[in-house]
Write an enzyme that holds these catalytic residues in place. Structure first.
Site, PDB file in Angstrom:
ATOM      1  N   ASP A 223       0.831  -1.197   0.000  1.00 32.77           N
ATOM      2  CA  ASP A 223       0.000   0.000   0.000  1.00 32.77           C
ATOM      3  C   ASP A 223       0.871   1.254   0.000  1.00 32.77           C
ATOM      4  O   ASP A 223       1.844   1.351   0.746  1.00 32.77           O
ATOM      5  CB  ASP A 223      -0.889  -0.023   1.252  1.00 32.77           C
ATOM      6  CG  ASP A 223      -1.804   1.174   1.351  1.00 32.77           C
ATOM      7  OD1 ASP A 223      -2.675   1.320   0.480  1.00 32.77           O
ATOM      8  OD2 ASP A 223      -1.643   1.962   2.312  1.00 32.77           O
TER       9      ASP A 223
ATOM     10  N   GLU B  22       1.646  -0.284  -4.989  1.00 30.36           N
ATOM     11  CA  GLU B  22       0.772   0.834  -5.329  1.00 30.36           C
ATOM     12  C   GLU B  22       1.648   2.069  -5.494  1.00 30.36           C
ATOM     13  O   GLU B  22       2.133   2.641  -4.515  1.00 30.36           O
ATOM     14  CB  GLU B  22      -0.269   1.076  -4.230  1.00 30.36           C
ATOM     15  CG  GLU B  22      -1.241   2.189  -4.602  1.00 30.36           C
ATOM     16  CD  GLU B  22      -2.166   2.572  -3.467  1.00 30.36           C
ATOM     17  OE1 GLU B  22      -3.205   3.198  -3.762  1.00 30.36           O
ATOM     18  OE2 GLU B  22      -1.858   2.283  -2.297  1.00 30.36           O
TER      19      GLU B  22
END
Length: 551
Positions: free
Chosen positions: A200, A270
């Site tokens: 993330d 990401e």
């Protein structure tokens, strides 16, 4: 170069809150994901990626982690996870989970220790700083929500840093103790058998150590694919992406490679970076960092051939030799693809996603042609949407509609009589149950396309070349070096377009697969005309070939 499973994989992104509720609380859970594994196996994907299911106060629906090694009771428990993992592997599906390295919840024991004692061993696990002269925050950094990235702590008389909500303080990855603790988190899940992670907010773990102010952005300019409100008021030069992050991701890669054969376990990243050479640095100079930095270039591209082709070329040109590109057309953070490009172009978007070279991420529901849900103001749950309703992510997070039974107002997502956590939306093609029985449905088309991809070498590992095409048409070939390359043509207009010139440039071609799922697709008598919004995969082989557009 050895081909590894993820080099051409299709990874199905499951947002667990919205997949299937089995315990009647209105929220999806891990047993619900396990129950629908046969659906994913029939669909033909290679892996699933689960958004966070960890113990959390749910201020940001699981990205505010309270305990990295526990399942939140909302989703089940560790036994439920283990059963899901074993069942997925039994269906031949790999399982990736979210890894949230940048921050924790303020309820995490690490932060509670850090906050309680300014001289304690965990104080410098987070970023604490004295105020600027006059008591102002240490610098001008702002959160994704447009507020100051610093919150004052009265008890210890310092500010702490948070890239998101104040209840989500940032870890300090320059502290070796933080690195060790977060690598222990990764080992916990790798030891249980996960096949990798989606990292993330990968750029955020390394900020400028001097905490320099971000420069203002030009009025109205944004490097992002859509407006992000106040966040776009700055160029985020110093609050993310510092070069210090590269050694850390080399460490992540080494850890993953220590489990099984190198390359068995994979890290998606990401990376919201739209300077493609800068994005490509996340692969590492020797392809020794993130296996698959995700590019988000197609999520906001203008839906016309020149813009799409130019974006794809720029991304491919930036990719280091031997690396694999990861494409995405939808996510839990962005408007649904069917709403972005329009329902008549949704199948073309799927065709594009699954015929580009590399790895593809398919967000749950996009195979159904799901549009954004209508979420009234009093049903908004997203913390971003509560602050700025126009930026709410809830519209893309509505629950999966499984059943067409009239006695299930929630379309089979929850037990009868239970209200789902967000409103249900039924796509134009119907629920999963309806679309499975309809050979002309978006779901049937996606299955056929995945089957074609799985059985066609040119789509799995071939090169791509863009062609001159009539106005409004995107055309390219995929070739594995044989004469039997594939031609893909996408009509991005709402008018019929003749492509006889394109078809005459190569050996005679036949339709392998078309987004127009009926025989009278509006072409009339001429098979060389693309119907409005039609996309076609054409083969060069004619002998013994059958038209498989209807499966």
């Amino acid at each position: 170069m050895q081909r590894l499973w993820w080099h051409d994989a299709v990874i199905y992104h499951v947002y667990p809150r919205s997949f299937l509720d089995t315990d009647g609380d209105g929220v999806g859970d891990l047993p619900g994901v396990r129950r629908r594994l046969p659906y994913l196996a029939r669909l033909g994907v290679d892996a699933l990626w689960l958004s966070p299911f960890f113990a959390s106060p749910m201020a940001d629906f699981g990205y505010d982690v309270r305990d990295h090694t526990a399942v939140d009771p909302l989703f089940g428990d560790l036994d439920d996870f283990d059963e899901l993992l074993d069942a997925a592997h039994g269906h031949g599906l790999r399982v990736l989970i979210d890894y949230v390295p940048n921050h924790t919840s303020d309820q995490h024991r690490w932060f509670q220790d850090s906050r309680a004692d300014p001289h304690g061993p965990r104080r410098d696990w987070y970023v604490w700083r004295d105020p600027a002269p006059g008591g102002a925050p240490p610098n001008n950094w702002i959160t994704l929500f447009g507020d100051s990235a610093w919150t004052w702590d009265d008890a210890t008389r310092q500010y702490y840093l948070h890239s998101f909500l104040p209840s989500m303080p940032d870890l300090d990855w320059r502290n070796p103790a933080v690195q060790d603790a977060m690598f222990d988190v990764a080992r916990f899940w790798l030891d249980r058998g996960v096949d990798g992670f989606r990292v993330d907010c990968a750029p955020l773990i390394a900020k400028d150590p001097a905490l320099r102010d971000n420069p203002p952005s030009a009025a109205g300019s944004s490097a992002h694919h859509r407006s992000m409100g106040g966040f776009d008021d700055q160029i985020h030069l110093h609050d993310q992406g510092h070069p210090d992050l590269h050694p850390r991701y080399r460490d992540v890669r080494a850890l993953l490679d220590s489990y099984g054969k190198p390359g068995d376990r994979v890290a998606l990243g990401e990376v919201h970076e739209y300077d493609w050479p800068a994005w490509s640095r996340y692969f590492g100079r020797d392809l020794d960092e993130l296996h698959l930095p995700i590019n988000f270039g197609l999520l906001g591209v203008t839906w016309q051939p020149q813009a799409i082709g130019g974006t794809i070329r720029a991304i491919l040109d930036a990719v280091p030799a031997g690396a694999t590109v990861t494409w995405v057309m939808g996510s839990h953070d962005d408007p649904r693809v069917a709403s972005r490009v329009g329902p008549s172009q949704a199948a073309n978007a799927m065709l594009l996603l699954l015929t580009l070279p590399g790895t593809a991420i398919l967000y749950n529901g996009d195979e159904l042609g799901m549009p954004d849900a209508a979420v009234p103001p009093d049903r908004i749950r997203d913390p971003w949407g509560l602050r700025t309703p126009a930026l709410s992510r809830d519209h893309a997070r509505s629950p999966m509609p499984w059943s067409s039974h009239s006695d299930s107002p929630s379309a089979g997502f929850t037990p009868t009589g239970v209200e789902p956590w967000l409103p249900i939306t039924i796509p134009p093609g119907g629920t999963v149950q309806a679309q499975e029985a309809d050979r002309t449905s978006p779901l049937s088309f996606t299955r056929d396309l995945l089957a074609l991809r799985r059985t066609t070498a040119a789509l799995r590992r071939g090169t791509i070349a863009f062609l001159d095409a009539p106005d409004g048409v995107l055309a390219y070939t995929r070739s594995d070096g044989s004469e039997a390359d594939l031609l893909i043509t996408l009509n991005l207009t709402d008018l019929p377009v003749p492509i006889d010139r394109l078809l005459s440039q190569r050996p005679p071609r036949e339709r392998l697969l078309s987004t127009a799922r009926t025989a009278d697709a509006g072409r009339g008598a001429d098979p060389t005309v693309l119907a409005p919004g039609e996309g076609v995969v054409w083969s060069a082989e004619t002998r013994g070939q059958t038209d498989r557009q209807d499966g």
